[in-house]
Design a protein around this motif. Structure first.
Motif, mmCIF file in Angstrom:
data_model
loop_
_atom_site.group_PDB
_atom_site.id
_atom_site.type_symbol
_atom_site.label_atom_id
_atom_site.label_comp_id
_atom_site.label_asym_id
_atom_site.label_seq_id
_atom_site.Cartn_x
_atom_site.Cartn_y
_atom_site.Cartn_z
ATOM 1 N N TYR A 72 1.209 -1.561 0.328
ATOM 2 C CA TYR A 72 -0.082 -0.445 0.169
ATOM 3 C C TYR A 72 1.060 0.981 -0.424
ATOM 4 C CZ TYR A 72 -3.221 -3.593 1.786
ATOM 5 O OH TYR A 72 -3.893 -4.746 1.675
ATOM 6 N N SER B 94 -8.619 -5.206 -9.067
ATOM 7 C CA SER B 94 -7.873 -5.022 -8.275
ATOM 8 C C SER B 94 -6.547 -4.480 -8.982
ATOM 9 C CB SER B 94 -7.223 -6.141 -7.130
ATOM 10 O OG SER B 94 -7.195 -6.999 -8.298
ATOM 11 N N TYR C 252 -4.624 -2.432 -7.501
ATOM 12 C CA TYR C 252 -4.285 -3.463 -5.511
ATOM 13 C C TYR C 252 -4.085 -4.532 -6.315
ATOM 14 C CZ TYR C 252 -6.989 -0.287 -3.585
ATOM 15 O OH TYR C 252 -7.461 1.506 -2.557
#
Length: 452
Positions: free
Chosen positions: A201, A257, A262
């Motif tokens: 992240y 994602s 992600y």
């Protein structure tokens, strides 16, 4: 008590000239008059179920999905030939540019420190995924028909048509998941988030990919989309809706994602799923091959990996995302009036966490079913595939070995192998015509001689 019994007998001559009679009691013709209502009801219920299943099979074989399934190889092959021919032989620049979208990665944005090209995501990645959906469809069908099916018959002594099909399906799964997992581990060992989940992240969403990772992720996306296609064109099984829900959630997670950058956490989850599925496919292959002891041993490995990875590591990654993702991606929160590449809101985060949780719920449901199989292994019954139909096992082995059941190799395998069930029905009709039905109203001696 008098019992009306129908017995089928088939006469055949041996080499010594003697006549041999084999008796087969037709249990569906019992008419018990005393204390037989329970058995009679069970037989009638079985007949009703068989009729319903036969009607369902007939409806499926006449459907468009069944026709598509039976022609997966020529359809996918012709599309691939058309695409590659246009790309190689066409002199039209517009056609070449269009076909290149299917065959090559798009949106190169520069080079990394090692001089290799790096890519960003782009809407034209859809073309690359479509090409690989077609390619995976061809590879699966071709390998099942011309490699795994013959291998099952020659080396594993699998003679039942449906057992061959199931063995070929699991062989394909074993090969794909093994390659995908090994390549995924190779990419992970060189990734910045290797043994450091915070890097999933940090600096989000400023992520770019090299050609290896982008190809890996897009091909994985194509594989799972192709799984939905297979689920619809093949005859539905007992856990159709569970599998459909699993595939839909998986595809939503992979596509979502990828769009929201992600894909680092997506990479980890793909490795977790692939590693467990390797053991599952291997256990099923051993089951269909009749290696029951090895199957039980492989099932134990599968059970350990399932609990450790899909309930242990997966839930830890899920907890880490729920506990730290918002804090680590603080700079990526949506700001009014800002021009942001991607940004997050509480709704976006909660949606992804909800999909991850939904996938875990389905996994828990399967864990319940797996625990039932594990109980059978412990008590010595043996592992049994919860997806298998009753006639998936190799019960036809001895009959086909002796030549009593003919196998049409040209029609071998439903879908990618042909309409095998229809051939079985025609064989049954011919058998009924040649059988001699003897109505015996008296007792029959166990040695095959009738009492006067």
């Amino acid at each position: 008590m008098a019992t009306s019994t129908k017995i089928k007998t088939r006469r055949s001559s041996s080499r010594s000239g003697e006549t041999r009679e084999s008796f087969k009691i037709n249990t569906t013709s019992y008419n018990l008059q005393e204390d037989g209502d329970g058995l009679s009801n069970n037989v009638q219920q079985d007949s009703i179920n068989d009729a319903a299943e036969a009607a369902q099979d007939q409806a499926y074989h006449g459907s468009l999905w069944a026709k598509v399934e039976r022609n997966q190889i020529p359809l996918s092959r012709n599309l691939m030939i058309l695409l590659y021919t246009l790309n190689l032989l066409s002199s039209n620049t517009n056609i070449i540019n269009f076909t290149n979208k299917f065959l090559r990665l798009q949106n190169q944005v520069g080079y990394n420190s090692e001089g290799n090209p790096i890519y960003d995501i782009h809407i034209d990645d859809v073309y690359f995924v479509i090409n690989w959906v077609i390619t995976v469809t061809f590879l699966r069908s071709f390998l099942m028909k011309y490699c795994f099916g013959p291998f099952a018959a020659k080396f594993c002594h699998i003679y039942s048509r449906k057992a061959k099909i199931r063995f070929a399906e699991q062989s394909w799964s074993f090969v794909y998941y093994s390659i995908s997992f090994i390549y995924g581990v190779y990419l992970y060992s060189d990734a910045p988030y290797y043994n450091n989940l915070d890097q999933i992240y940090i600096n989000w969403p400023n992520f770019v990919m090299d050609a290896r990772f982008k190809s890996y992720y897009l091909i994985s996306m194509a594989f799972w989309l192709q799984q939905i296609f297979v689920l619809h064109v093949e005859k539905p099984r007992k856990d159709h809706y569970q599998m459909f829900s699993h595939h839909i959630i998986t595809c939503c997670l992979i596509i979502g994602s990828y769009y929201y950058y992600y894909f680092r956490i997506g990479h980890l989850i793909l490795m977790i799923m692939d590693s467990v599925d390797i053991f599952l496919a291997a256990a099923k292959m051993l089951k269909y091959a009749g290696r029951l002891v090895a199957c039980d041993a492989m099932f134990v490995l599968f059970l350990v990996s399932w609990i450790g990875l899909r309930h242990g590591v997966y839930n830890y990654i899920f907890y880490h995302a729920w506990h730290k993702s918002v804090h680590l991606m603080q700079d990526g929160q949506c700001m009014v009036g800002s021009d942001q590449k991607r940004c997050w809101t509480p709704g976006v985060i909660n949606t992804f966490l909800g999909l991850l949780g939904g996938l875990q719920i389905i996994t828990c449901i399967w864990m319940y079913l797996i625990s039932k199989v594990a109980y059978k292994v412990i008590i010595g019954v043996g592992a049994e595939d919860v997806r298998s139909d009753e006639d998936d096992t190799d019960f036809e082995k001895e009959e086909e070995k002796n030549g009593e059941i003919e196998e049409n190799e040209g029609e071998f395998c439903g879908g990618v192998y042909g309409d095998y069930e229809q051939g079985e029905k025609e064989t049954d009709v011919e058998t009924k015509k040649t059988d001699i039905v003897i109505d015996v109203k008296s007792e029959v001696n166990i040695h095959g001689n009738e009492d006067e």
